[in-house]
Design a protein around this motif. Sequence first.
Motif, PDB file in Angstrom:
ATOM      1  N   TYR A   1      16.699  60.637  31.414  1.00 19.50           N
ATOM      2  CA  TYR A   1      15.717  60.688  32.494  1.00 19.50           C
ATOM      3  C   TYR A   1      15.433  59.269  32.989  1.00 19.50           C
ATOM      4  CZ  TYR A   1      14.645  65.277  30.418  1.00 19.50           C
ATOM      5  OH  TYR A   1      14.726  66.556  29.908  1.00 19.50           O
ATOM      6  N   SER A   2      15.189  59.143  34.308  1.00 14.11           N
ATOM      7  CA  SER A   2      14.762  57.869  34.901  1.00 14.11           C
ATOM      8  C   SER A   2      13.513  58.121  35.736  1.00 14.11           C
ATOM      9  CB  SER A   2      15.870  57.291  35.802  1.00 14.11           C
ATOM     10  OG  SER A   2      16.993  56.928  35.039  1.00 14.11           O
ATOM     11  N   PHE A   3      12.439  57.418  35.401  1.00 14.46           N
ATOM     12  CA  PHE A   3      11.192  57.535  36.158  1.00 14.46           C
ATOM     13  C   PHE A   3      10.918  56.208  36.856  1.00 14.46           C
ATOM     14  CE2 PHE A   3      10.372  60.369  32.353  1.00 14.46           C
ATOM     15  CZ  PHE A   3      10.641  61.553  33.030  1.00 14.46           C
ATOM     16  N   TRP A   4      10.906  56.223  38.197  1.00 22.95           N
ATOM     17  CA  TRP A   4      10.759  55.004  39.002  1.00 22.95           C
ATOM     18  C   TRP A   4       9.392  54.923  39.668  1.00 22.95           C
ATOM     19  CZ3 TRP A   4      14.288  51.037  39.728  1.00 22.95           C
ATOM     20  CH2 TRP A   4      15.595  51.261  39.265  1.00 22.95           C
ATOM     21  N   ALA A   5       8.855  53.718  39.719  1.00 20.51           N
ATOM     22  CA  ALA A   5       7.616  53.447  40.467  1.00 20.51           C
ATOM     23  C   ALA A   5       7.921  52.384  41.515  1.00 20.51           C
ATOM     24  CB  ALA A   5       6.515  52.963  39.531  1.00 20.51           C
TER      25      ALA A   5
ATOM     26  N   SER B   1       7.182  40.322  33.583  1.00 20.00           N
ATOM     27  CA  SER B   1       7.275  39.608  32.309  1.00 20.00           C
ATOM     28  C   SER B   1       6.130  39.873  31.336  1.00 20.00           C
ATOM     29  CB  SER B   1       7.396  38.097  32.548  1.00 20.00           C
ATOM     30  OG  SER B   1       6.270  37.623  33.275  1.00 20.00           O
ATOM     31  N   ASP B   2       4.916  40.104  31.860  1.00 20.46           N
ATOM     32  CA  ASP B   2       3.785  40.308  30.952  1.00 20.46           C
ATOM     33  C   ASP B   2       3.472  41.785  30.698  1.00 20.46           C
ATOM     34  OD1 ASP B   2       2.675  41.115  33.332  1.00 20.46           O
ATOM     35  OD2 ASP B   2       1.042  39.647  33.342  1.00 20.46           O
ATOM     36  N   GLY B   3       4.272  42.669  31.271  1.00 18.37           N
ATOM     37  CA  GLY B   3       4.092  44.094  31.018  1.00 18.37           C
ATOM     38  C   GLY B   3       2.925  44.734  31.733  1.00 18.37           C
ATOM     39  N   SER B   4       2.378  44.038  32.731  1.00 18.23           N
ATOM     40  CA  SER B   4       1.231  44.599  33.459  1.00 18.23           C
ATOM     41  C   SER B   4       1.663  45.576  34.548  1.00 18.23           C
ATOM     42  CB  SER B   4       0.402  43.470  34.077  1.00 18.23           C
ATOM     43  OG  SER B   4       1.177  42.713  34.988  1.00 18.23           O
ATOM     44  N   PHE B   5       2.957  45.615  34.847  1.00 13.34           N
ATOM     45  CA  PHE B   5       3.487  46.589  35.806  1.00 13.34           C
ATOM     46  C   PHE B   5       4.879  47.023  35.366  1.00 13.34           C
ATOM     47  CE2 PHE B   5       6.053  47.079  39.877  1.00 13.34           C
ATOM     48  CZ  PHE B   5       5.781  48.431  39.990  1.00 13.34           C
ATOM     49  N   ILE B   6       5.040  48.318  35.137  1.00 14.60           N
ATOM     50  CA  ILE B   6       6.328  48.900  34.763  1.00 14.60           C
ATOM     51  C   ILE B   6       6.867  49.685  35.951  1.00 14.60           C
ATOM     52  CG2 ILE B   6       7.503  50.517  33.208  1.00 14.60           C
ATOM     53  CD1 ILE B   6       6.563  47.918  31.877  1.00 14.60           C
ATOM     54  N   TYR B   7       8.084  49.353  36.375  1.00 19.23           N
ATOM     55  CA  TYR B   7       8.648  50.046  37.535  1.00 19.23           C
ATOM     56  C   TYR B   7       9.708  51.074  37.150  1.00 19.23           C
ATOM     57  CZ  TYR B   7      12.489  46.625  37.063  1.00 19.23           C
ATOM     58  OH  TYR B   7      13.513  45.858  36.591  1.00 19.23           O
ATOM     59  N   LEU B   8      10.163  51.048  35.884  1.00 17.80           N
ATOM     60  CA  LEU B   8      11.188  52.000  35.469  1.00 17.80           C
ATOM     61  C   LEU B   8      11.026  52.359  33.994  1.00 17.80           C
ATOM     62  CD1 LEU B   8      13.855  53.591  35.763  1.00 17.80           C
ATOM     63  CD2 LEU B   8      15.082  51.449  35.337  1.00 17.80           C
ATOM     64  N   ILE B   9      11.045  53.659  33.711  1.00 17.94           N
ATOM     65  CA  ILE B   9      11.077  54.154  32.337  1.00 17.94           C
ATOM     66  C   ILE B   9      12.383  54.919  32.168  1.00 17.94           C
ATOM     67  CG2 ILE B   9       9.911  55.511  30.565  1.00 17.94           C
ATOM     68  CD1 ILE B   9       7.362  55.372  32.207  1.00 17.94           C
TER      69      ILE B   9
ATOM     70  N   ILE C   1      -1.226  51.705  28.041  1.00 16.44           N
ATOM     71  CA  ILE C   1      -1.212  52.968  28.767  1.00 16.44           C
ATOM     72  C   ILE C   1      -1.839  54.121  27.979  1.00 16.44           C
ATOM     73  CG2 ILE C   1       0.270  54.735  29.818  1.00 16.44           C
ATOM     74  CD1 ILE C   1       0.195  52.181  31.445  1.00 16.44           C
ATOM     75  N   PHE C   2      -1.522  54.201  26.687  1.00 22.21           N
ATOM     76  CA  PHE C   2      -1.870  55.408  25.939  1.00 22.21           C
ATOM     77  C   PHE C   2      -3.027  55.272  24.948  1.00 22.21           C
ATOM     78  CE2 PHE C   2       2.664  56.202  27.022  1.00 22.21           C
ATOM     79  CZ  PHE C   2       2.485  57.368  27.752  1.00 22.21           C
ATOM     80  N   SER C   3      -3.563  54.066  24.763  1.00 18.79           N
ATOM     81  CA  SER C   3      -4.635  53.891  23.774  1.00 18.79           C
ATOM     82  C   SER C   3      -5.864  54.740  24.092  1.00 18.79           C
ATOM     83  CB  SER C   3      -5.027  52.416  23.665  1.00 18.79           C
ATOM     84  OG  SER C   3      -5.489  51.936  24.920  1.00 18.79           O
ATOM     85  N   SER C   4      -6.104  54.985  25.370  1.00 18.09           N
ATOM     86  CA  SER C   4      -7.276  55.780  25.761  1.00 18.09           C
ATOM     87  C   SER C   4      -6.884  57.174  26.282  1.00 18.09           C
ATOM     88  CB  SER C   4      -8.069  55.039  26.850  1.00 18.09           C
ATOM     89  OG  SER C   4      -7.254  54.797  27.988  1.00 18.09           O
TER      90      SER C   4
ATOM     91  N   GLU D   1       0.656  50.985  42.206  1.00 10.80           N
ATOM     92  CA  GLU D   1      -0.193  52.178  42.180  1.00 10.80           C
ATOM     93  C   GLU D   1       0.572  53.438  41.758  1.00 10.80           C
ATOM     94  OE1 GLU D   1       0.458  50.997  46.590  1.00 10.80           O
ATOM     95  OE2 GLU D   1       0.047  50.026  44.658  1.00 10.80           O
ATOM     96  N   ASN D   2       1.913  53.368  41.727  1.00 13.23           N
ATOM     97  CA  ASN D   2       2.715  54.515  41.298  1.00 13.23           C
ATOM     98  C   ASN D   2       2.974  54.509  39.789  1.00 13.23           C
ATOM     99  OD1 ASN D   2       4.626  53.915  44.261  1.00 13.23           O
ATOM    100  ND2 ASN D   2       3.069  55.506  43.994  1.00 13.23           N
ATOM    101  N   GLU D   3       2.585  53.417  39.126  1.00 13.45           N
ATOM    102  CA  GLU D   3       2.897  53.297  37.705  1.00 13.45           C
ATOM    103  C   GLU D   3       2.303  54.452  36.899  1.00 13.45           C
ATOM    104  OE1 GLU D   3       2.647  49.632  34.592  1.00 13.45           O
ATOM    105  OE2 GLU D   3       0.743  50.625  35.061  1.00 13.45           O
ATOM    106  N   LYS D   4       1.058  54.808  37.180  1.00  7.55           N
ATOM    107  CA  LYS D   4       0.409  55.871  36.413  1.00  7.55           C
ATOM    108  C   LYS D   4       1.138  57.204  36.572  1.00  7.55           C
ATOM    109  CE  LYS D   4      -2.959  56.822  40.102  1.00  7.55           C
ATOM    110  NZ  LYS D   4      -4.415  56.880  40.438  1.00  7.55           N
ATOM    111  N   ASP D   5       1.804  57.386  37.716  1.00  4.73           N
ATOM    112  CA  ASP D   5       2.530  58.634  37.964  1.00  4.73           C
ATOM    113  C   ASP D   5       3.753  58.756  37.061  1.00  4.73           C
ATOM    114  OD1 ASP D   5       0.750  59.340  40.015  1.00  4.73           O
ATOM    115  OD2 ASP D   5       1.900  58.198  41.499  1.00  4.73           O
ATOM    116  N   ILE D   6       4.479  57.645  36.870  1.00  4.03           N
ATOM    117  CA  ILE D   6       5.680  57.738  36.039  1.00  4.03           C
ATOM    118  C   ILE D   6       5.319  57.876  34.553  1.00  4.03           C
ATOM    119  CG2 ILE D   6       7.094  56.496  37.715  1.00  4.03           C
ATOM    120  CD1 ILE D   6       7.013  54.050  35.885  1.00  4.03           C
ATOM    121  N   PHE D   7       4.196  57.290  34.147  1.00  4.17           N
ATOM    122  CA  PHE D   7       3.769  57.477  32.758  1.00  4.17           C
ATOM    123  C   PHE D   7       3.233  58.891  32.547  1.00  4.17           C
ATOM    124  CE2 PHE D   7       4.042  52.861  32.354  1.00  4.17           C
ATOM    125  CZ  PHE D   7       4.585  52.767  31.080  1.00  4.17           C
ATOM    126  N   LYS D   8       2.695  59.478  33.590  1.00  2.93           N
ATOM    127  CA  LYS D   8       2.259  60.869  33.503  1.00  2.93           C
ATOM    128  C   LYS D   8       3.466  61.781  33.299  1.00  2.93           C
ATOM    129  CE  LYS D   8      -0.238  64.478  36.037  1.00  2.93           C
ATOM    130  NZ  LYS D   8      -0.928  64.850  37.303  1.00  2.93           N
TER     131      LYS D   8
END
Length: 227
Positions: free
Chosen positions: A120-124, A99-107, A163-166, A128-135
């Motif tokens: 495309y579907s990217f699953w976490a 709900s607060d967007g601190s963990f995304i499991y699907l893009i 995720i992308f500000s930095s 700890e897998n979240e950074k992989d799907i955003f990559k």
Amino acid sequence: PKTITTENGKKIEKDDLSLLSSIREREKPRFEKKGIFTVNQLSYTFKPRKKNEWVKQKEHPFHHSLQALAIREKKVYIYDEIKIPNTKTKVFVDLEGNSDGSFIYLIGVLVKDENKEKFYSFWADYKENEKDIFKKFAELLGELEEVSLFYYGRYDKKVFKRIFSSSRNKKVKEIVINNSIDILKSIRRNIYFPTYSNSLKEIGRFLGYNWSNKDSSGLQSIVWRWK
């Protein structure tokens, strides 16, 4: 669920103003003082303002009465035009997470390039897998040319900022920060659908798009995938 269904049923039967998600409970007395108690009554109060009355403002106000009119007449009203970037590639993205967007499991990503579309579907599975799907998502964006990114609502914008500000990837950062469009923000004051809210699901149903399975939901998608 039964209580909620019954409550909504009573509101629909009464045509209660609170059916409109844009009207907060504390705002109802303001309408009631004017003798407006139902959505139907509200629909007869819409009076379009001349463009020169609001053109100096950054954006014109949202009209609860026009939303009510759209519902009454079952029509879509366009109050003002929306400018859509005419880029070579359009990327539509939807994020699923807590709900607060601190963990995304699907893009979920739909890439439309000229006359071709690819999904495309990217699953976490874990945090700890979240950074992989955003990559993977960033790598996909980096491969595309002349990109406009479309998303729906502040939730996605909040996650992109986290995720992308930095990000050191200047191309991806440019797309996310400067070449992205919040569709909900664009349509909210300009296009009035005959729906009680601007939720993606409600507008989707009006446009004829429904889940292929009546039990579909974000949570159920996780269960199906696990099975």
